[in-house]
Design a protein around this motif. Structure first.
Motif, mmCIF file in Angstrom:
data_model
loop_
_atom_site.group_PDB
_atom_site.id
_atom_site.type_symbol
_atom_site.label_atom_id
_atom_site.label_comp_id
_atom_site.label_asym_id
_atom_site.label_seq_id
_atom_site.Cartn_x
_atom_site.Cartn_y
_atom_site.Cartn_z
ATOM 1 N N MET A 1 0.834 -1.202 0.000
ATOM 2 C CA MET A 1 0.000 0.000 0.000
ATOM 3 C C MET A 1 0.871 1.256 0.000
ATOM 4 O O MET A 1 1.993 1.250 0.512
ATOM 5 C CB MET A 1 -0.910 0.013 1.238
ATOM 6 C CG MET A 1 -1.942 -1.105 1.265
ATOM 7 S SD MET A 1 -3.001 -1.015 2.723
ATOM 8 C CE MET A 1 -3.981 0.433 2.342
ATOM 9 N N GLU A 2 0.333 2.331 -0.563
ATOM 10 C CA GLU A 2 1.071 3.595 -0.625
ATOM 11 C C GLU A 2 1.024 4.300 0.722
ATOM 12 O O GLU A 2 -0.038 4.433 1.336
ATOM 13 C CB GLU A 2 0.463 4.490 -1.712
ATOM 14 C CG GLU A 2 1.270 5.754 -1.960
ATOM 15 C CD GLU A 2 0.684 6.605 -3.067
ATOM 16 O OE1 GLU A 2 1.176 7.725 -3.258
ATOM 17 O OE2 GLU A 2 -0.277 6.139 -3.735
ATOM 18 N N ARG A 3 2.160 4.761 1.191
ATOM 19 C CA ARG A 3 2.243 5.422 2.486
ATOM 20 C C ARG A 3 1.874 6.900 2.366
ATOM 21 O O ARG A 3 2.358 7.599 1.479
ATOM 22 C CB ARG A 3 3.641 5.275 3.083
ATOM 23 C CG ARG A 3 3.972 3.828 3.431
ATOM 24 C CD ARG A 3 5.297 3.693 4.155
ATOM 25 N NE ARG A 3 5.525 2.295 4.493
ATOM 26 C CZ ARG A 3 6.570 1.852 5.183
ATOM 27 N NH1 ARG A 3 7.487 2.707 5.606
ATOM 28 N NH2 ARG A 3 6.707 0.566 5.448
ATOM 29 N N LEU A 4 1.026 7.349 3.287
ATOM 30 C CA LEU A 4 0.625 8.752 3.315
ATOM 31 C C LEU A 4 1.479 9.528 4.305
ATOM 32 O O LEU A 4 1.904 10.654 4.033
ATOM 33 C CB LEU A 4 -0.855 8.855 3.701
ATOM 34 C CG LEU A 4 -1.425 10.267 3.825
ATOM 35 C CD1 LEU A 4 -1.423 10.960 2.457
ATOM 36 C CD2 LEU A 4 -2.849 10.221 4.385
ATOM 37 N N LEU A 5 1.714 8.933 5.473
ATOM 38 C CA LEU A 5 2.487 9.579 6.537
ATOM 39 C C LEU A 5 3.524 8.598 7.051
ATOM 40 O O LEU A 5 3.225 7.415 7.242
ATOM 41 C CB LEU A 5 1.555 9.986 7.687
ATOM 42 C CG LEU A 5 2.232 10.555 8.940
ATOM 43 C CD1 LEU A 5 2.616 12.016 8.719
ATOM 44 C CD2 LEU A 5 1.316 10.441 10.153
ATOM 45 N N GLU A 6 4.745 9.079 7.279
ATOM 46 C CA GLU A 6 5.781 8.229 7.858
ATOM 47 C C GLU A 6 6.563 9.009 8.900
ATOM 48 O O GLU A 6 7.063 10.104 8.617
ATOM 49 C CB GLU A 6 6.714 7.693 6.782
ATOM 50 C CG GLU A 6 7.715 6.681 7.319
ATOM 51 C CD GLU A 6 8.357 5.842 6.234
ATOM 52 O OE1 GLU A 6 8.996 4.827 6.566
ATOM 53 O OE2 GLU A 6 8.203 6.197 5.049
ATOM 54 N N VAL A 7 6.640 8.459 10.106
ATOM 55 C CA VAL A 7 7.395 9.065 11.203
ATOM 56 C C VAL A 7 8.624 8.202 11.441
ATOM 57 O O VAL A 7 8.518 6.990 11.635
ATOM 58 C CB VAL A 7 6.539 9.144 12.483
ATOM 59 C CG1 VAL A 7 7.352 9.686 13.648
ATOM 60 C CG2 VAL A 7 5.302 10.014 12.246
ATOM 61 N N GLU A 8 9.806 8.840 11.423
ATOM 62 C CA GLU A 8 11.059 8.096 11.555
ATOM 63 C C GLU A 8 11.926 8.697 12.660
ATOM 64 O O GLU A 8 12.200 9.902 12.658
ATOM 65 C CB GLU A 8 11.837 8.133 10.239
ATOM 66 C CG GLU A 8 11.114 7.515 9.049
ATOM 67 C CD GLU A 8 11.901 7.700 7.763
ATOM 68 O OE1 GLU A 8 12.809 6.890 7.522
ATOM 69 O OE2 GLU A 8 11.601 8.660 7.024
ATOM 70 N N ASP A 9 12.316 7.849 13.610
ATOM 71 C CA ASP A 9 13.278 8.194 14.662
ATOM 72 C C ASP A 9 12.951 9.530 15.338
ATOM 73 O O ASP A 9 13.823 10.390 15.503
ATOM 74 C CB ASP A 9 14.702 8.225 14.089
ATOM 75 C CG ASP A 9 15.764 8.227 15.182
ATOM 76 O OD1 ASP A 9 15.525 7.618 16.239
ATOM 77 O OD2 ASP A 9 16.825 8.855 14.981
ATOM 78 N N LEU A 10 11.718 9.697 15.747
ATOM 79 C CA LEU A 10 11.276 10.964 16.345
ATOM 80 C C LEU A 10 11.638 11.018 17.830
ATOM 81 O O LEU A 10 11.300 10.119 18.599
ATOM 82 C CB LEU A 10 9.762 11.117 16.166
ATOM 83 C CG LEU A 10 9.142 12.417 16.690
ATOM 84 C CD1 LEU A 10 9.675 13.616 15.909
ATOM 85 C CD2 LEU A 10 7.618 12.359 16.596
ATOM 86 N N HIS A 11 12.347 12.081 18.211
ATOM 87 C CA HIS A 11 12.708 12.337 19.610
ATOM 88 C C HIS A 11 12.167 13.712 20.006
ATOM 89 O O HIS A 11 12.517 14.717 19.370
ATOM 90 C CB HIS A 11 14.223 12.327 19.808
ATOM 91 C CG HIS A 11 14.843 10.961 19.716
ATOM 92 N ND1 HIS A 11 15.022 10.300 18.519
ATOM 93 C CD2 HIS A 11 15.317 10.141 20.684
ATOM 94 C CE1 HIS A 11 15.607 9.130 18.746
ATOM 95 N NE2 HIS A 11 15.785 9.008 20.047
ATOM 96 N N VAL A 12 11.329 13.752 21.051
ATOM 97 C CA VAL A 12 10.760 15.012 21.527
ATOM 98 C C VAL A 12 10.935 15.098 23.038
ATOM 99 O O VAL A 12 10.659 14.134 23.760
ATOM 100 C CB VAL A 12 9.253 15.131 21.186
ATOM 101 C CG1 VAL A 12 8.703 16.478 21.647
ATOM 102 C CG2 VAL A 12 9.016 14.948 19.698
ATOM 103 N N SER A 13 11.384 16.252 23.515
ATOM 104 C CA SER A 13 11.536 16.446 24.955
ATOM 105 C C SER A 13 10.963 17.800 25.367
ATOM 106 O O SER A 13 10.723 18.672 24.512
ATOM 107 C CB SER A 13 13.018 16.347 25.357
ATOM 108 O OG SER A 13 13.786 17.310 24.664
#
Length: 339
Positions: A1-13
């Motif tokens: 399937m075609e990807r609409l959203l991709e989150v990669e290695d997200l770091h939030v502080s």
């Protein structure tokens, strides 16, 4: 399937008086076009922070995105300016928040609140926008739309207010809807109606939905795939069938064990709580974040974060029990699934 959203290695502080809270620590997941992905986990696991990061809604003064890429339609949303994000929010990506009473403006009629998004993102005339608002109110199952158009939020029930939020989210026909605990503030009957509505709208409009929840019952009702989060980390992900029928992480076993079940004789089984508390994210553990609460934990679990092991093409788990050197991994896994 075609990807609409991709989150990669997200770091939030977040910076606080007590130090820096590492709320999201290397999150990876994707949402395909036309599918529903559920992110599930207990409070404080980083679900809502992840959603707000995607939408560009983090408070700038106290938040920090140290790394990560959020790709939407081949562009990294984290590189967008405030003005560029304004064009995306509402038109391409919409948010349904968990508390409609605080999300809706109490001083504005609901028709005008839905109209705001249309005024901002479309070239429709005033009459065309009103017609579209009435159409949306009908679409989300609100009766007497002409009357409701001119009412204020306090004049509607909780379920109707939530339907108004869904109408706001659908106004410009976005490709992705992020629903952050959309049924938390509602009673059980209304919850079921809202879930049925979301499922029906997703199928009819072919919109992708990212639903944030702590309720696995919601996951089973509406989602095709699941990402299980704990202490800012996605510890397991896969299709709904794989996660429910073949869970592979002890935290997922714990979540499934805490679902109320009824035996064939009508008696309810005892709920099995997950003992202990989540780790301190001011100083998160260097190993598996669930190790301190896991009855199957080994020394390596405390010392080092496990890599993702792919059990199938889409089913991945971060657990040292998958390592060939672990003691009797199959027997331990079966014990967990029978909890």
């Amino acid at each position: 399937m075609e990807r609409l959203l991709e989150v990669e290695d997200l770091h939030v502080s977040f910076k606080t008086y007590g130090g820096e809270v590492q709320a999201v620590r290397g999150v990876n997941f994707h949402v395909n076009k036309g599918e529903v992905l559920a992110i599930v986990g207990e409070s404080g696991s980083g679900k809502s922070v992840t959603a707000k990061t995607i939408m560009g809604l983090l408070p700038k003064k106290v938040s920090r995105i140290s790394s990560g890429v959020v790709t939407f339609e081949e562009d990294d949303l984290l590189t967008y300016s405030k003005k560029e994000m304004q064009k995306v929010k509402g038109s391409k990506i919409s948010l349904i928040s968990q508390d409609p009473m605080t999300s809706l403006n109490p001083t504005m009629k609901i028709g005008h609140q839905i109209d705001e998004s249309l005024k901002l993102h479309t070239d429709l005339s005033k009459m065309e926008r009103k017609s579209r608002v009435l159409e949306l109110l009908t679409l989300v199952g609100i009766p007497n739309v002409e009357e409701r158009y001119s009412q204020y939020p306090h004049e509607l029930s909780g379920g109707m207010r939530q339907r108004v939020l869904i109408a706001v989210a659908l106004a410009c026909e976005p490709q992705l809807i992020i629903a952050d605990e959309p049924t938390t503030a509602l009673d059980v009957t209304i919850q079921a109606q809202i879930l049925d509505l979301l499922k029906d709208l997703q199928q009819r409009l072919d919109t992708s939905i990212l639903i944030i929840t702590h309720d696995l019952g919601v996951v089973a009702e509406v989602a095709q795939r699941v990402a299980v989060m704990y202490a800012g980390v996605v510890v397991e992900s896969g299709s709904v069938e794989e996660i429910f029928a073949n869970p592979n992480h002890p935290y997922t076993w714990g979540l499934l064990g805490s679902i109320p079940k009824q035996r064939q004789d009508g008696a309810r089984e005892r709920l099995i709580p997950i003992e202990g508390t989540p780790p301190d994210l001011f100083s998160p553990p260097k190993g598996c974040p669930f190790a301190a609460r896991c009855e199957y934990a080994m020394d390596i679990c405390v010392e080092k974060m496990p890599d993702s092991t792919y059990l199938t093409t889409d089913h991945a788990s971060k657990c040292w029990l998958n390592d060939s050197r672990a003691k009797k991994p199959k027997e331990v896994a079966m014990a967990g699934r029978s909890r």
